[in-house]
Design a protein around this motif. Structure first.
Motif, PDB file in Angstrom:
ATOM      1  N   LYS A   1      -4.658   6.514   0.968  1.00  0.00           N
ATOM      2  CA  LYS A   1      -4.473   7.611   1.913  1.00  0.00           C
ATOM      3  C   LYS A   1      -4.548   8.966   1.225  1.00  0.00           C
ATOM      4  O   LYS A   1      -5.092   9.921   1.758  1.00  0.00           O
ATOM      5  CB  LYS A   1      -3.115   7.486   2.612  1.00  0.00           C
ATOM      6  N   ASN A   2      -3.911   9.049   0.056  1.00  0.00           N
ATOM      7  CA  ASN A   2      -3.922  10.303  -0.690  1.00  0.00           C
ATOM      8  C   ASN A   2      -3.786  10.003  -2.184  1.00  0.00           C
ATOM      9  O   ASN A   2      -3.697   8.847  -2.586  1.00  0.00           O
ATOM     10  CB  ASN A   2      -2.798  11.248  -0.203  1.00  0.00           C
ATOM     11  N   MET A   3      -3.762  11.031  -2.994  1.00  0.00           N
ATOM     12  CA  MET A   3      -3.706  10.856  -4.445  1.00  0.00           C
ATOM     13  C   MET A   3      -2.399  10.194  -4.874  1.00  0.00           C
ATOM     14  O   MET A   3      -2.392   9.382  -5.803  1.00  0.00           O
ATOM     15  CB  MET A   3      -3.854  12.219  -5.129  1.00  0.00           C
ATOM     16  N   CYS A   4      -1.323  10.498  -4.207  1.00  0.00           N
ATOM     17  CA  CYS A   4      -0.025   9.900  -4.549  1.00  0.00           C
ATOM     18  C   CYS A   4      -0.061   8.378  -4.354  1.00  0.00           C
ATOM     19  O   CYS A   4       0.428   7.624  -5.195  1.00  0.00           O
ATOM     20  CB  CYS A   4       1.069  10.540  -3.693  1.00  0.00           C
TER      21      CYS A   4
ATOM     22  N   GLY B   1      -0.320   2.975  -6.462  1.00  0.00           N
ATOM     23  CA  GLY B   1      -0.962   1.668  -6.438  1.00  0.00           C
ATOM     24  C   GLY B   1      -1.424   1.227  -7.815  1.00  0.00           C
ATOM     25  O   GLY B   1      -1.260   0.064  -8.206  1.00  0.00           O
ATOM     26  N   ALA B   2      -1.993   2.159  -8.583  1.00  0.00           N
ATOM     27  CA  ALA B   2      -2.439   1.832  -9.938  1.00  0.00           C
ATOM     28  C   ALA B   2      -1.254   1.506 -10.839  1.00  0.00           C
ATOM     29  O   ALA B   2      -1.309   0.568 -11.643  1.00  0.00           O
ATOM     30  CB  ALA B   2      -3.252   2.981 -10.517  1.00  0.00           C
ATOM     31  N   ILE B   3      -0.151   2.242 -10.699  1.00  0.00           N
ATOM     32  CA  ILE B   3       1.036   1.960 -11.508  1.00  0.00           C
ATOM     33  C   ILE B   3       1.638   0.617 -11.124  1.00  0.00           C
ATOM     34  O   ILE B   3       2.032  -0.167 -11.992  1.00  0.00           O
ATOM     35  CB  ILE B   3       2.063   3.107 -11.369  1.00  0.00           C
TER      36      ILE B   3
ATOM     37  N   ILE C   1     -11.345   0.648  -8.593  1.00  0.00           N
ATOM     38  CA  ILE C   1     -11.867   1.925  -8.107  1.00  0.00           C
ATOM     39  C   ILE C   1     -11.913   1.942  -6.584  1.00  0.00           C
ATOM     40  O   ILE C   1     -11.529   2.920  -5.942  1.00  0.00           O
ATOM     41  CB  ILE C   1     -13.270   2.189  -8.700  1.00  0.00           C
ATOM     42  N   GLN C   2     -12.361   0.857  -5.990  1.00  0.00           N
ATOM     43  CA  GLN C   2     -12.440   0.776  -4.534  1.00  0.00           C
ATOM     44  C   GLN C   2     -11.061   0.919  -3.901  1.00  0.00           C
ATOM     45  O   GLN C   2     -10.896   1.618  -2.906  1.00  0.00           O
ATOM     46  CB  GLN C   2     -13.065  -0.563  -4.143  1.00  0.00           C
ATOM     47  N   ARG C   3     -10.067   0.269  -4.505  1.00  0.00           N
ATOM     48  CA  ARG C   3      -8.701   0.369  -3.968  1.00  0.00           C
ATOM     49  C   ARG C   3      -8.163   1.802  -4.078  1.00  0.00           C
ATOM     50  O   ARG C   3      -7.507   2.294  -3.177  1.00  0.00           O
ATOM     51  CB  ARG C   3      -7.747  -0.586  -4.693  1.00  0.00           C
ATOM     52  N   CYS C   4      -8.458   2.456  -5.198  1.00  0.00           N
ATOM     53  CA  CYS C   4      -7.986   3.833  -5.379  1.00  0.00           C
ATOM     54  C   CYS C   4      -8.680   4.799  -4.418  1.00  0.00           C
ATOM     55  O   CYS C   4      -8.047   5.685  -3.848  1.00  0.00           O
ATOM     56  CB  CYS C   4      -8.195   4.285  -6.816  1.00  0.00           C
TER      57      CYS C   4
END
Length: 165
Positions: free
Chosen positions: A117-120, A125-127, A110-113
């Protein structure tokens, strides 16, 4: 030292450190995996040698002994639901619960997300992390299984005393 580094550099310093460590570890693991597969002669040879990797001590002293002998379903991801040590319902249902916790409630993810910089960038990053969660199978488990196939008397020994002889 880590606390000082984090406080003075902030979250960006932690992210750069995580990235550098990840790159170094993944390159080292890929190198080990490639060298291990070259040593054993490819995947087909790996499967054949792994299934035949029984220590000499077991073959000589316990010809009807099953402990320490590779299971017939060693290379099956979804195993028998009744007679297996890791049944497929446990894999599917158990991993679903763990995955939901990891990807939706784990503070590090969660912290990384939230720091993206933005939603993309957060989605990418999650993928990327989800792909990296698959890598341990190839980078850690297969080289360990290859070590058993290459050195069955040292790695596959079921009694420590017989290994020391």
């Amino acid at each position: 030292l880590a606390a000082v580094y984090t406080v003075t550099g902030g979250l960006a310093a932690v992210i750069y450190t995580d990235t550098a460590q990840t790159v170094i570890l993944v390159i080292g693991c890929f190198t080990l995996m490639i060298l291990a597969f070259i040593e054993i002669g490819g995947f087909t040879s790996f499967v054949n040698k792994y299934m035949a990797s029984i220590p000499d001590y077991t073959m000589q002293n316990y010809p009807n002994y099953t402990c320490g002998i590779p299971r017939a379903d060693s290379f099956h991801l979804l195993r028998d639901p009744v007679n297996s040590d890791f049944p497929w319902p446990g894999t599917v249902l158990g991993m679903t619960i763990n995955s939901i916790w990891y990807w939706c409630a784990y503070q590090v993810i969660i912290q990384r997300c939230l720091a993206a910089k933005n939603m993309c960038h957060a989605k990418a990053g999650a993928i990327m992390c989800s792909y990296m969660k698959i890598l341990p199978m190839f980078l850690m488990i297969f080289p360990g299984m290859i070590s058993r196939a290459l050195y069955p008397n040292e790695v596959a020994c079921q009694t420590p005393d017989s290994c020391r002889e």
